[in-house]
Design an enzyme around this catalytic site. Structure first.
Site, PDB file in Angstrom:
ATOM      1  N   THR A 198       0.832  -1.203   0.000  1.00 56.49           N
ATOM      2  CA  THR A 198       0.000   0.000   0.000  1.00 56.49           C
ATOM      3  C   THR A 198       0.865   1.251   0.000  1.00 56.49           C
ATOM      4  O   THR A 198       1.979   1.226   0.516  1.00 56.49           O
ATOM      5  CB  THR A 198      -0.866  -0.037   1.275  1.00 56.49           C
ATOM      6  OG1 THR A 198      -1.804  -1.077   1.124  1.00 56.49           O
ATOM      7  CG2 THR A 198      -1.574   1.259   1.554  1.00 56.49           C
ATOM      8  N   THR A 249      -0.293   1.091   6.747  1.00 54.16           N
ATOM      9  CA  THR A 249      -0.144  -0.044   5.830  1.00 54.16           C
ATOM     10  C   THR A 249       0.019  -1.305   6.670  1.00 54.16           C
ATOM     11  O   THR A 249       0.729  -1.292   7.674  1.00 54.16           O
ATOM     12  CB  THR A 249       1.074   0.115   4.907  1.00 54.16           C
ATOM     13  OG1 THR A 249       1.301  -1.154   4.246  1.00 54.16           O
ATOM     14  CG2 THR A 249       2.348   0.497   5.639  1.00 54.16           C
TER      15      THR A 249
HETATM   16  N1  ASP Z   1      -3.679  -2.346   4.418  1.00 53.12           N
HETATM   17  C1  ASP Z   1      -3.869  -2.871   3.097  1.00 53.12           C
HETATM   18  C2  ASP Z   1      -5.120  -3.706   3.063  1.00 53.12           C
HETATM   19  O1  ASP Z   1      -5.351  -4.443   4.002  1.00 53.12           O
HETATM   20  C3  ASP Z   1      -2.738  -3.718   2.631  1.00 53.12           C
HETATM   21  C4  ASP Z   1      -1.390  -3.039   2.697  1.00 53.12           C
HETATM   22  O2  ASP Z   1      -1.136  -2.207   3.549  1.00 53.12           O
HETATM   23  O3  ASP Z   1      -0.542  -3.350   1.858  1.00 53.12           O
HETATM   24  O4  ASP Z   1      -5.829  -3.653   2.091  1.00 53.12           O
END
Ligand code: ASP
Length: 331
Positions: A198, A249
């Site tokens: 993310t 993230t």
């Molecule tokens: N937080 C994001 C999700 O769960 C994934 C990520 O941070 O890469 O969609």
């Protein structure tokens, strides 16, 4: 006038240190530094924190190295579903979108929701239609695909198939959905193929205003329709001039359950914690209680920055007006 600052992340759960060649690290670091310089220039020219985080996240969405926009991960059925959010710390206005399939830059859709609708969160077809009405660029879904993400999906699918087979071997009478029914909230444990990539940005501008934005393709092999923390205001993104701006993230389900971004702002507002104390507590004490993995970037109203994570690495960096960018991946 305040000294402006911008901090960004390109996801926690970075490539395993053991497998990262010097060239790979340099490629990621160069992309982070470029983004900081380009979006940081806006702040230097007097742009708002809101414009700086929008541009930083848009640039990261355009970069195939990160899991947002072009380069987003695949769902379990081989599609892309993109989520994004943005928040203005001056007004507490916020906008978010989930399950976008064709909008090239989800962060621009989130910003349009905030500024040109009466609502905060649009999903799926309604979000697509709204973005089109607003004249945002739409692309074929294949625009988001990259060979690397397809390989990751194949690897994760193979691993999951084995997992299901084990369930069946265990003598269950229940057919296919067993592993789903038994999965803890948050799904399988984080491994290298479920890398979290993310992207997000937080900024403090010269006028003392804070803003945050986050954008993602979600998690590799996620079920269609799944929504993570990224578009949830207070979980994946939060900004309030009185306290801080945060972009997260990590394993989204855990970040939703811990209401991570707002919890940090609340600790500052109600308990008088510093940005550093509040963020450290949530990332290193609270999230691990439910096996929440990931990190965040945050800036407070005085320009203090913190970027804690509880994974092996997190692509991250910051820039202060008039100074060169600082980037890092591991501890
Ligand atoms: N937080 C994001 C999700 O769960 C994934 C990520 O941070 O890469 O969609």
């Amino acid at each position: 006038m305040t000294d402006a600052v911008l901090a960004i992340h390109g996801g926690a759960g970075a490539m395993a240190r053991a497998h990262a060649t010097a060239e790979m690290r340099e490629t990621y670091e160069a992309a982070l530094a470029r983004t900081l310089r380009d979006a940081g220039r806006l702040l230097e020219q007097g742009a708002s924190a809101l414009d700086a985080v929008t541009e930083a996240v848009r640039l990261l969405e355009e970069c195939p190295l990160f899991n947002a926009g072009h380069g987003a991960v695949f769902t379990s059925v081989g599609t892309h579903e993109l989520d994004a959010s943005i928040m203005d710390g001056r007004t507490l206005n916020a906008g978010a979108v989930a399950n976008l399939r064709t909008v090239r830059n989800p962060v621009l859709a989130a910003r349009a929701v905030m500024e040109r609708s009466q609502h905060v969160l649009f999903v799926a077809e309604g979000a697509e239609a709204f973005a089109r009405e607003q004249g945002l660029e739409c692309v074929a879904p294949s625009f988001f695909s990259t060979p690397l993400r397809r390989e990751q999906l194949e690897r994760v699918r193979q691993a999951d198939a084995q997992h299901t087979a084990l369930d069946h071997d265990a003598g269950s009478a229940c057919a296919a959905p067993l592993s789903f029914a038994r999965a803890p909230q948050g799904g399988a444990p984080l491994d290298e193929d479920r890398k979290l990539g993310t992207v997000g940005a937080v900024a403090l501008d010269a006028h003392g205003n804070l803003a945050a934005a986050t954008s993602t393709g979600g998690m590799t092999n996620k079920q269609p329709g799944r929504v993570g923390d990224t578009p949830i205001i207070g979980a994946g993104c939060y900004a309030d001039n009185r306290t801080c701006a945060i972009s997260t993230t990590g394993s989204g389900e855990m970040f939703i359950r811990m209401v991570v971004a707002h919890d940090i702002a609340a600790r500052m507002e109600y308990a008088g914690a510093s940005l550093e104390e509040a963020s450290h507590y949530v990332v290193h004490e609270k999230l691990p209680r439910i096996d929440g993995r990931g990190g965040l970037v945050a800036v407070d109203a005085h320009g203090n920055i913190t970027m804690p994570f509880n994974t092996e690495g997190m692509y991250r960096g910051f820039i202060r007006t008039g100074q060169p960018p600082v980037v890092a991946i591991y501890r």
